[in-house]
Design an enzyme around this catalytic site. Structure first.
Site, PDB file in Angstrom:
ATOM      1  N   HIS A 163      42.603  35.418  24.826  1.00 25.61           N
ATOM      2  CA  HIS A 163      42.678  36.871  24.613  1.00 25.61           C
ATOM      3  C   HIS A 163      43.960  37.249  23.851  1.00 25.61           C
ATOM      4  O   HIS A 163      43.963  38.198  23.072  1.00 25.61           O
ATOM      5  CB  HIS A 163      42.664  37.629  25.951  1.00 25.61           C
ATOM      6  CG  HIS A 163      41.291  37.800  26.530  1.00 25.61           C
ATOM      7  ND1 HIS A 163      40.285  38.488  25.882  1.00 25.61           N
ATOM      8  CD2 HIS A 163      40.751  37.393  27.706  1.00 25.61           C
ATOM      9  CE1 HIS A 163      39.196  38.487  26.627  1.00 25.61           C
ATOM     10  NE2 HIS A 163      39.444  37.825  27.742  1.00 25.61           N
ATOM     11  N   CYS A 170      33.231  37.477  31.014  1.00 29.45           N
ATOM     12  CA  CYS A 170      34.456  38.192  30.663  1.00 29.45           C
ATOM     13  C   CYS A 170      34.283  39.674  30.955  1.00 29.45           C
ATOM     14  O   CYS A 170      33.222  40.250  30.684  1.00 29.45           O
ATOM     15  CB  CYS A 170      34.744  37.990  29.175  1.00 29.45           C
ATOM     16  SG  CYS A 170      36.226  38.813  28.609  1.00 29.45           S
ATOM     17  N   HIS A 180      41.005  30.671  28.893  1.00 29.05           N
ATOM     18  CA  HIS A 180      40.205  31.869  28.607  1.00 29.05           C
ATOM     19  C   HIS A 180      41.137  33.074  28.404  1.00 29.05           C
ATOM     20  O   HIS A 180      40.993  33.819  27.432  1.00 29.05           O
ATOM     21  CB  HIS A 180      39.227  32.122  29.760  1.00 29.05           C
ATOM     22  CG  HIS A 180      38.414  33.379  29.618  1.00 29.05           C
ATOM     23  ND1 HIS A 180      37.040  33.371  29.469  1.00 29.05           N
ATOM     24  CD2 HIS A 180      38.782  34.691  29.595  1.00 29.05           C
ATOM     25  CE1 HIS A 180      36.622  34.626  29.344  1.00 29.05           C
ATOM     26  NE2 HIS A 180      37.657  35.441  29.427  1.00 29.05           N
ATOM     27  N   GLU A 181      42.086  33.234  29.313  1.00 27.71           N
ATOM     28  CA  GLU A 181      43.013  34.370  29.213  1.00 27.71           C
ATOM     29  C   GLU A 181      43.952  34.211  28.020  1.00 27.71           C
ATOM     30  O   GLU A 181      44.238  35.176  27.312  1.00 27.71           O
ATOM     31  CB  GLU A 181      43.825  34.521  30.515  1.00 27.71           C
ATOM     32  CG  GLU A 181      43.006  34.728  31.780  1.00 27.71           C
ATOM     33  CD  GLU A 181      41.972  35.836  31.674  1.00 27.71           C
ATOM     34  OE1 GLU A 181      42.182  36.794  30.909  1.00 27.71           O
ATOM     35  OE2 GLU A 181      40.926  35.730  32.330  1.00 27.71           O
TER      36      GLU A 181
HETATM   37 ZN    ZN Z   1      38.007  37.528  29.215  1.00 31.22          ZN
END
Ligand code: ZN
Length: 194
Positions: A160, A110, A156-157
């Protein structure tokens, strides 16, 4: 253009907060942010621009990584078959997902995590979401289905936007634990190197 010093790192509380929906109709400012984010991802893997500006290569970026708590995501990545997926997304919302999980054998990285973290992240193998998608300079509401590697990048995004980092999803006692229902993602090259 977005540079590495614009990206906030682990320890910054903003990475731990939930992002808010982007107000609609989407402002010019938010559309430009989305375009800049996709440009960063493209620049980061460009042979000339990447090294010139010291960009860390990436396949995705979420607005909270810029300290902006809005549901905005840019993704540009090749899937296992070599097909490029470019997504510029506003207000993504997950509609459904498989029970089956999948993971990258090399783990995840990341832009907001500077240390190397060993361990596997198990994510949904298939996922369906809706979002406002920027295509040809227009925002269109779409439902998108993703699987395997691109589904992992999306999740993954998406994490966030919820205030999660991939490190949170690694099994603390046994970082390389593989649940029964999780299958490894295979890229042709990696398989040869196994
Ligand atoms: Zn990330």
């Amino acid at each position: 253009m977005i540079l590495m010093h614009d990206i906030i790192r682990e320890g910054d509380e903003r990475l731990r907060q939930k992002s808010k929906d982007v107000e609609t109709p989407v402002s010019e400012e938010d559309i430009n942010l989305l375009k800049d984010m996709l440009e960063y991802v493209h620049n980061s893997v460009d042979d000339e621009i990447g090294p010139k500006y010291g960009l860390r290569p990436s396949v995705g970026l979420a607005a909270p990584q810029l300290g902006i708590l809005k549901k905005i995501i840019a993704i540009s990545a090749y899937d296992e078959s070599g097909k490029l997926h470019d997504y510029a997304l506003i207000n993504p919302k997950i509609l459904s997902y498989s029970d089956e999980l999948t993971y990258l054998p090399s783990g995840e990285g990341c832009l907001s995590v500077d240390r190397e973290v060993k361990g596997l992240v198990h994510r949904r193998k298939r996922i369906t979401f809706k979002a406002l998608v920027l295509e040809n300079n227009k925002l269109i509401e779409k439902t998108i289905k993703l699987k395997d590697y691109i589904a992992v990048v999306f999740q993954h995004e998406y994490d966030h936007l919820q205030g999660y980092l991939f490190v949170d999803r690694i099994n603390k006692e046994n970082p390389f634990y593989v649940p029964e229902n999780s299958v490894k993602i295979n890229f042709g090259d990696e398989e040869k190197n196994d």
